[in-house]
Write a protein that holds these residues in place. Sequence first.
Motif, PDB file in Angstrom:
ATOM      1  N   ALA A 107      45.468  45.754  91.424  1.00 50.94           N
ATOM      2  CA  ALA A 107      46.564  45.257  92.260  1.00 50.94           C
ATOM      3  C   ALA A 107      47.304  46.406  92.937  1.00 50.94           C
ATOM      4  N   ILE A 108      47.557  47.481  92.191  1.00 57.02           N
ATOM      5  CA  ILE A 108      48.223  48.653  92.775  1.00 57.02           C
ATOM      6  C   ILE A 108      47.381  49.240  93.895  1.00 57.02           C
ATOM      7  N   LEU A 109      46.091  49.369  93.650  1.00 52.46           N
ATOM      8  CA  LEU A 109      45.198  49.953  94.649  1.00 52.46           C
ATOM      9  C   LEU A 109      45.121  49.081  95.894  1.00 52.46           C
ATOM     10  N   ALA A 110      44.969  47.769  95.706  1.00 47.60           N
ATOM     11  CA  ALA A 110      44.869  46.857  96.851  1.00 47.60           C
ATOM     12  C   ALA A 110      46.154  46.832  97.663  1.00 47.60           C
ATOM     13  N   ARG A 111      47.279  47.107  97.022  1.00 49.40           N
ATOM     14  CA  ARG A 111      48.556  47.113  97.729  1.00 49.40           C
ATOM     15  C   ARG A 111      48.811  48.434  98.451  1.00 49.40           C
ATOM     16  N   LEU A 112      48.515  49.562  97.794  1.00 49.62           N
ATOM     17  CA  LEU A 112      48.923  50.859  98.320  1.00 49.62           C
ATOM     18  C   LEU A 112      47.875  51.544  99.188  1.00 49.62           C
ATOM     19  N   ALA A 113      46.588  51.354  98.882  1.00 46.36           N
ATOM     20  CA  ALA A 113      45.555  52.101  99.614  1.00 46.36           C
ATOM     21  C   ALA A 113      45.424  51.695 101.081  1.00 46.36           C
ATOM     22  N   PRO A 114      45.428  50.400 101.423  1.00 43.48           N
ATOM     23  CA  PRO A 114      45.311  50.028 102.836  1.00 43.48           C
ATOM     24  C   PRO A 114      46.437  50.667 103.664  1.00 43.48           C
ATOM     25  N   GLY A 115      46.069  51.261 104.778  1.00 42.94           N
ATOM     26  CA  GLY A 115      47.050  51.932 105.609  1.00 42.94           C
ATOM     27  C   GLY A 115      47.286  53.373 105.218  1.00 42.94           C
ATOM     28  N   ARG A 116      46.805  53.783 104.055  1.00 44.11           N
ATOM     29  CA  ARG A 116      46.969  55.165 103.600  1.00 44.11           C
ATOM     30  C   ARG A 116      45.635  55.889 103.415  1.00 44.11           C
ATOM     31  N   LEU A 117      44.545  55.185 103.628  1.00 44.80           N
ATOM     32  CA  LEU A 117      43.233  55.818 103.513  1.00 44.80           C
ATOM     33  C   LEU A 117      42.996  56.743 104.700  1.00 44.80           C
ATOM     34  N   PRO A 118      42.457  57.939 104.481  1.00 44.39           N
ATOM     35  CA  PRO A 118      42.110  58.815 105.612  1.00 44.39           C
ATOM     36  C   PRO A 118      40.955  58.227 106.409  1.00 44.39           C
ATOM     37  N   SER A 119      40.785  58.668 107.625  1.00 49.20           N
ATOM     38  CA  SER A 119      39.771  58.100 108.514  1.00 49.20           C
ATOM     39  C   SER A 119      38.351  58.309 108.008  1.00 49.20           C
ATOM     40  N   TRP A 120      38.154  59.340 107.186  1.00 49.17           N
ATOM     41  CA  TRP A 120      36.804  59.608 106.685  1.00 49.17           C
ATOM     42  C   TRP A 120      36.453  58.775 105.450  1.00 49.17           C
ATOM     43  N   ALA A 121      37.403  58.022 104.916  1.00 48.62           N
ATOM     44  CA  ALA A 121      37.158  57.282 103.676  1.00 48.62           C
ATOM     45  C   ALA A 121      36.103  56.177 103.828  1.00 48.62           C
ATOM     46  N   PRO A 122      36.163  55.327 104.875  1.00 51.80           N
ATOM     47  CA  PRO A 122      35.134  54.274 104.996  1.00 51.80           C
ATOM     48  C   PRO A 122      33.715  54.826 105.121  1.00 51.80           C
ATOM     49  N   PRO A 123      33.469  55.845 105.992  1.00 49.98           N
ATOM     50  CA  PRO A 123      32.103  56.392 106.019  1.00 49.98           C
ATOM     51  C   PRO A 123      31.675  56.985 104.684  1.00 49.98           C
TER      52      PRO A 123
END
Length: 409
Positions: A107-123
Amino acid sequence: MIAGPAAAPRLYDAGAVALALVAPAMALANRSSPLVIGIAALLFLAGAIAEQGGRAASLLIGPLRSPLGLAALAFLGWCLVSLAWSPFPALWGRVLSEFLPTLVAAAILARLAPGRLPSWAPPLGAGLLAAACLYMAGSLALGLAPQAWLGQRVALFMFNRPLLTVLLLAGPLAAFLALRGRRLAALLLLALAALAILRSISGAATLGLLAGAVMFGIGRFAPRAAALALAALILGLAFALAPVEGDLLHRLMPEAAHERLTQSSSRARVAIAQSFGAAVAQAPWIGSGYGMGLRFAEVPAAQALEPEMRAMLAVGHPHNTFLQIWSELGVVGAGLAALVAFLALRAAAALPRLLFATALGLTGAAVAVMFVEHGAWQGWWTAGCGAAITWLRAAACARPAGESAGERV
């Protein structure tokens, strides 16, 4: 030592790496995802505190006041209340100690990570997921020789949990890539995930792959209202039919089908479902207590059953998450769990078309697996669901700014 807001980007970067490592970590150690998700959640939480100080708490508390948050808290509260009638309190605590920390971390991860992930994270996440798929498919093709070289256990089912995690993660990561304009990479990722799943012996992963693909197609091309209604109907039937699943399959499943499903132990699964369904009938309102699956043959509701049925209750869980919720938490727990599921589905309805279809695909895959596989409270499954929701929400936050209105239809 870097402190305060300056430390936040580095903590977010480290959390993104941990999130991307979920799939390969599971491929190497098939119960590792709760630890990896926990580390990722702590890193994002530390980053949020470094960046915003005490205001970071409002980021976590705010969603709990929403209808979905309140429903989730009510369900967890009912799990805690069930201690009052649980015949084996120590077992209750043991099961909750695995499920609850993983759920909180997810729950913490799903709340805080979106919008804070660096651009290289998805690749990075997609690349590591693809590498995990190639590793597992290659290991299976080589008769698990790499596992023998590494001194690990050599058994075909050892990849079942990692591949179910791949099933959850592949869709959201592929959607993320597609939104970034990397459609070929998205298709390649899905193809590698399907290859690994179909190469394995996991019938649940194969079923989930099929169900997820069908629901994605419906969400992508059918009218949004019709797709949403179908998803809600499937969820409703999953909860409503769970207590009578065994009896229905016993009456409707032909002998020829059992012969084709010999490796899946279909006859035993039907008998297990019948036994747990009969136990539900003995304690339909409040169930036999959270986490009692491991000793369900000894709970009061089981004592009125025939000896052969009690024997089938000793397997530990009914291989059906919905039936396990019914048997342990009764109609109250099943109703609250269904409410959480429906509210989550309502939240998905607001997503743009591609992500809406991805959310329906994820729902279809998860429901299919939950209806035939594993116990309800296992940490690795909770961690996988949390990681998948995190990538899906991150994709929603990062969708192209120039998205047309028609994309949301």
